[in-house]
Design a protein around this motif. Structure first.
Motif, PDB file in Angstrom:
ATOM      1  N   LEU A  88     -26.099 102.400  29.938  1.00 64.02           N
ATOM      2  CA  LEU A  88     -24.756 101.699  29.231  1.00 64.02           C
ATOM      3  C   LEU A  88     -24.979 100.991  27.970  1.00 64.02           C
ATOM      4  O   LEU A  88     -25.720  99.932  28.004  1.00 64.02           O
ATOM      5  N   TYR A  89     -24.558 101.774  26.774  1.00 68.43           N
ATOM      6  CA  TYR A  89     -24.740 101.055  25.666  1.00 68.43           C
ATOM      7  C   TYR A  89     -23.635 100.423  25.211  1.00 68.43           C
ATOM      8  O   TYR A  89     -22.557 100.985  24.971  1.00 68.43           O
ATOM      9  N   TRP A  90     -23.526  98.976  25.251  1.00 69.41           N
ATOM     10  CA  TRP A  90     -22.562  97.978  24.637  1.00 69.41           C
ATOM     11  C   TRP A  90     -22.532  97.703  23.351  1.00 69.41           C
ATOM     12  O   TRP A  90     -23.452  97.046  22.768  1.00 69.41           O
ATOM     13  N   LEU A  91     -21.780  98.273  22.435  1.00 70.15           N
ATOM     14  CA  LEU A  91     -21.632  98.160  20.967  1.00 70.15           C
ATOM     15  C   LEU A  91     -20.728  97.149  20.857  1.00 70.15           C
ATOM     16  O   LEU A  91     -19.428  97.048  20.917  1.00 70.15           O
ATOM     17  N   ASN A 121     -24.744 101.537  45.157  1.00 71.47           N
ATOM     18  CA  ASN A 121     -25.968 101.826  44.827  1.00 71.47           C
ATOM     19  C   ASN A 121     -26.244 103.345  44.589  1.00 71.47           C
ATOM     20  O   ASN A 121     -27.264 103.817  44.778  1.00 71.47           O
ATOM     21  N   ARG A 122     -25.147 103.829  44.038  1.00 74.80           N
ATOM     22  CA  ARG A 122     -25.206 105.494  43.682  1.00 74.80           C
ATOM     23  C   ARG A 122     -26.301 105.534  42.407  1.00 74.80           C
ATOM     24  O   ARG A 122     -26.686 106.582  42.192  1.00 74.80           O
ATOM     25  N   ALA A 123     -26.298 104.506  41.417  1.00 74.51           N
ATOM     26  CA  ALA A 123     -27.005 104.761  40.251  1.00 74.51           C
ATOM     27  C   ALA A 123     -27.610 103.195  39.960  1.00 74.51           C
ATOM     28  O   ALA A 123     -27.063 101.964  40.431  1.00 74.51           O
ATOM     29  N   ARG A 124     -28.756 103.038  39.314  1.00 70.53           N
ATOM     30  CA  ARG A 124     -29.260 102.103  38.798  1.00 70.53           C
ATOM     31  C   ARG A 124     -29.048 101.795  37.187  1.00 70.53           C
ATOM     32  O   ARG A 124     -29.731 102.373  36.301  1.00 70.53           O
ATOM     33  N   PRO A 125     -27.806 101.083  36.903  1.00 65.37           N
ATOM     34  CA  PRO A 125     -27.452 101.093  35.445  1.00 65.37           C
ATOM     35  C   PRO A 125     -28.530 100.309  34.488  1.00 65.37           C
ATOM     36  O   PRO A 125     -29.054  99.239  35.143  1.00 65.37           O
ATOM     37  N   ARG A 126     -28.685 100.800  33.487  1.00 65.21           N
ATOM     38  CA  ARG A 126     -29.642 100.231  32.474  1.00 65.21           C
ATOM     39  C   ARG A 126     -28.719  99.868  31.509  1.00 65.21           C
ATOM     40  O   ARG A 126     -27.982 100.882  30.760  1.00 65.21           O
ATOM     41  N   CYS A 127     -28.594  98.728  30.906  1.00 63.87           N
ATOM     42  CA  CYS A 127     -27.691  98.052  29.734  1.00 63.87           C
ATOM     43  C   CYS A 127     -28.456  97.617  28.748  1.00 63.87           C
ATOM     44  O   CYS A 127     -29.528  97.241  28.536  1.00 63.87           O
ATOM     45  N   MET A 128     -27.706  98.046  27.310  1.00 66.28           N
ATOM     46  CA  MET A 128     -28.290  97.638  26.177  1.00 66.28           C
ATOM     47  C   MET A 128     -27.193  97.069  25.325  1.00 66.28           C
ATOM     48  O   MET A 128     -26.048  97.643  25.545  1.00 66.28           O
TER      49      MET A 128
END
Ligand code: NI
Length: 248
Positions: free
Chosen positions: A104-107, A136-143
């Motif tokens: 998840l790329y938060w601009l 728990n279906r995915a482990r989101p990584r945020c930027m």
């Protein structure tokens, strides 16, 4: 490719090849006498949409109300409490993760959002670490990326507007919105030409210090050509960054 203009089968097909999504995040707040109230959301959205098309990365809906309590003495501004924004961002991330999105790329288009966005990321990871996440279906990584901090963009803004770039209602951000919405351009004479600088506290104090809403800027310099150049530089940087983030 934009989420709100896609069908579910298209999103299902997208997820089979990519787990990345760009989420533009901004604010709905006064931007001086000639700046649009949606400036911070529009800048993030315009850059995200073009970069998403070029990089082949999906763009989610714009999170368009943020941290703007200090602008509340100006009509039209809307704001969220930090706790509300964190809760909403956690649910946005959970919804996307539930379908399998993991990058998840938060601009971001608004400096005042940064601390709250970072706190929301901590809340998202907290749920994963303790097994209390909504899904728990995915482990989101945020930027998080602030668009004006993208490689080469600030240098370009200073080159385009060596005097009066300032820090709020800047000619650069207003130019980006005029490029996106030429019909919304406004001609206003600024007085004083360059706005003062000062601390940002509560809403009444802000309006006393900065009577027309600007900080340090002269946005009467804003123009479509400058906006096109800023968008081009920002899109180039997002494309490179989001591709490497998607592959990480
Ligand atoms: Ni702004």
């Amino acid at each position: 490719m934009q989420l709100h203009l896609s069908s579910w089968p298209e999103i299902e097909a997208y997820l089979a090849k990519s787990k990345a999504v760009i989420i533009p995040i901004g604010s709905t707040e006064q931007h001086g006498p000639n700046g649009l109230i949606g400036t911070d959301a529009i800048c993030a959205e315009e850059i995200a949409r073009r970069a998403g098309d070029e990089a082949g990365v999906l763009v989610g809906p714009t999170f368009n109300v943020g941290q703007a309590q200090h602008h509340m003495a100006f009509p039209g501004t809307m704001t969220l409490r930090p706790s509300t924004m964190i809760a909403a961002m956690v649910d946005w991330a959970a919804s996307l993760a539930h379908h399998g999105f993991e990058r998840l790329y938060w601009l971001n288009g608004h400096g005042g959002n940064s601390a709250t966005i970072t706190a929301a990321f901590s809340e998202i990871y907290h749920g994963v670490s303790f097994g209390t996440a909504v899904t728990n279906r995915a482990r989101p990584r945020c930027m998080l990326r602030n668009w004006w901090e993208l490689s080469g963009v600030m240098d370009l803004c200073k080159q385009l507007f060596p005097v009066g770039e300032g820090s709020h209602a800047t000619p650069s951000e207003v130019s980006v919105t005029y490029f996106a919405y030429p019909e919304a351009q406004k001609t206003v004479e600024m007085s004083p030409r360059i706005a003062p600088y000062g601390p940002i506290l509560d809403a009444e104090d802000y309006r006393r210090r900065f009577p027309d809403g600007r900080i340090g800027s002269d946005p009467s310099q804003a123009n479509i050509e400058a906006g096109a150049k800023v968008v081009e530089a920002a899109v180039k940087a997002v494309v490179a960054e989001v591709r490497s983030f998607a592959d990480s």
